[in-house]
Design a protein around this motif. Structure first.
Motif, PDB file in Angstrom:
ATOM      1  N   THR A 141       0.649  -1.263   0.019  1.00 36.71           N
ATOM      2  CA  THR A 141      -0.152   0.025   0.184  1.00 36.71           C
ATOM      3  C   THR A 141       0.964   1.350   0.004  1.00 36.71           C
ATOM      4  N   GLY A 142       0.681   2.116  -1.058  1.00 30.63           N
ATOM      5  CA  GLY A 142       1.332   3.488  -1.020  1.00 30.63           C
ATOM      6  C   GLY A 142       2.507   3.331  -1.917  1.00 30.63           C
ATOM      7  N   ALA A 143       2.817   1.816  -2.356  1.00 30.54           N
ATOM      8  CA  ALA A 143       3.749   1.704  -3.587  1.00 30.54           C
ATOM      9  C   ALA A 143       3.441   0.616  -4.469  1.00 30.54           C
ATOM     10  N   THR A 144       2.194   1.127  -4.788  1.00 29.44           N
ATOM     11  CA  THR A 144       1.451   0.115  -5.764  1.00 29.44           C
ATOM     12  C   THR A 144       2.227   0.279  -7.051  1.00 29.44           C
ATOM     13  N   GLY A 145       2.335   1.365  -7.720  1.00 32.52           N
ATOM     14  CA  GLY A 145       2.952   1.686  -8.829  1.00 32.52           C
ATOM     15  C   GLY A 145       4.371   1.038  -8.933  1.00 32.52           C
ATOM     16  N   THR A 146       5.223   1.218  -8.138  1.00 34.14           N
ATOM     17  CA  THR A 146       6.318   0.735  -7.985  1.00 34.14           C
ATOM     18  C   THR A 146       6.403  -1.019  -7.847  1.00 34.14           C
ATOM     19  N   CYS A 147       5.471  -1.401  -7.209  1.00 36.58           N
ATOM     20  CA  CYS A 147       5.166  -3.020  -7.229  1.00 36.58           C
ATOM     21  C   CYS A 147       4.966  -3.362  -8.454  1.00 36.58           C
ATOM     22  N   GLU A 148       4.042  -2.598  -9.403  1.00 33.15           N
ATOM     23  CA  GLU A 148       3.583  -2.987 -10.756  1.00 33.15           C
ATOM     24  C   GLU A 148       4.693  -2.763 -11.785  1.00 33.15           C
ATOM     25  N   LEU A 149       5.692  -1.829 -11.475  1.00 28.71           N
ATOM     26  CA  LEU A 149       7.062  -1.627 -12.312  1.00 28.71           C
ATOM     27  C   LEU A 149       7.972  -2.703 -11.977  1.00 28.71           C
TER      28      LEU A 149
END
Length: 168
Positions: A141-149
């Motif tokens: 949570t809060g780093a969803t974009g980074t996780c997807e990248l």
């Protein structure tokens, strides 16, 4: 020279923009990350064409002189901003499974939780046969974009390793 309030605001904004742009946090030197990901300082470089694009990679050799592990430098940019991410991902050359992820740099503080082993370790062992499992990765949570990248970068690394011939 006297600056009006608007001019001062523009100058201050420009300074902050430059400071923000230059503030990427380097967690590990790129060369060290490649050597650590491969498990050796004896590193070789290669390139291959994968899906019509040139892919540069590094690799280690086994006792027979064949590639043992590949390392790919993966870079991503979060959305259209300047939130950069750089990883070194190593893949077993024979099994084509992910062995290691080294976080080299991240620009935005919100991404930092995604550099923890508690997140990255869930990718270890993923190979071509179970790339679909990457849809089941637990995001932060809060780093969803980074996780997807990170997931996209893992997929690219495994796909590239699967298409590099072992005949070297």
């Amino acid at each position: 020279m006297k600056l009006n309030i608007f001019s001062k605001a523009v100058v201050i904004s420009a300074i902050f923009a430059q400071v923000e742009y230059a503030s990427a946090v380097e967690f590990e030197k790129l060369g060290n990350a490649v050597a650590s990901a491969l498990g050796t300082k004896s590193v070789f470089q290669g390139s291959a064409t994968v899906d019509g694009k040139k892919v540069d990679y590094f690799y280690s050799k086994n006792a027979a002189g064949k590639p043992e592990n590949y390392a790919f430098i993966q870079k991503e940019l979060y959305q259209t901003g300047n939130c950069t991410h750089t990883w070194v991902m190593s893949v077993n050359a024979v099994k084509k499974t992910l062995k290691n992820i080294r976080v080299v740099e991240m620009k935005c503080n919100h991404a930092f939780p995604a550099k923890q082993p508690s997140f990255l370790d869930q990718y270890i062992g993923i190979g071509p046969a179970n790339l679909a499992k990457l849809g089941e990765i637990n995001n932060i949570t809060g780093a969803t974009g980074t996780c997807e990248l990170t997931t996209k970068a893992v997929k690219r690394s495994i796909t590239a390793a699967s298409k590099i011939p072992l005949k070297m």
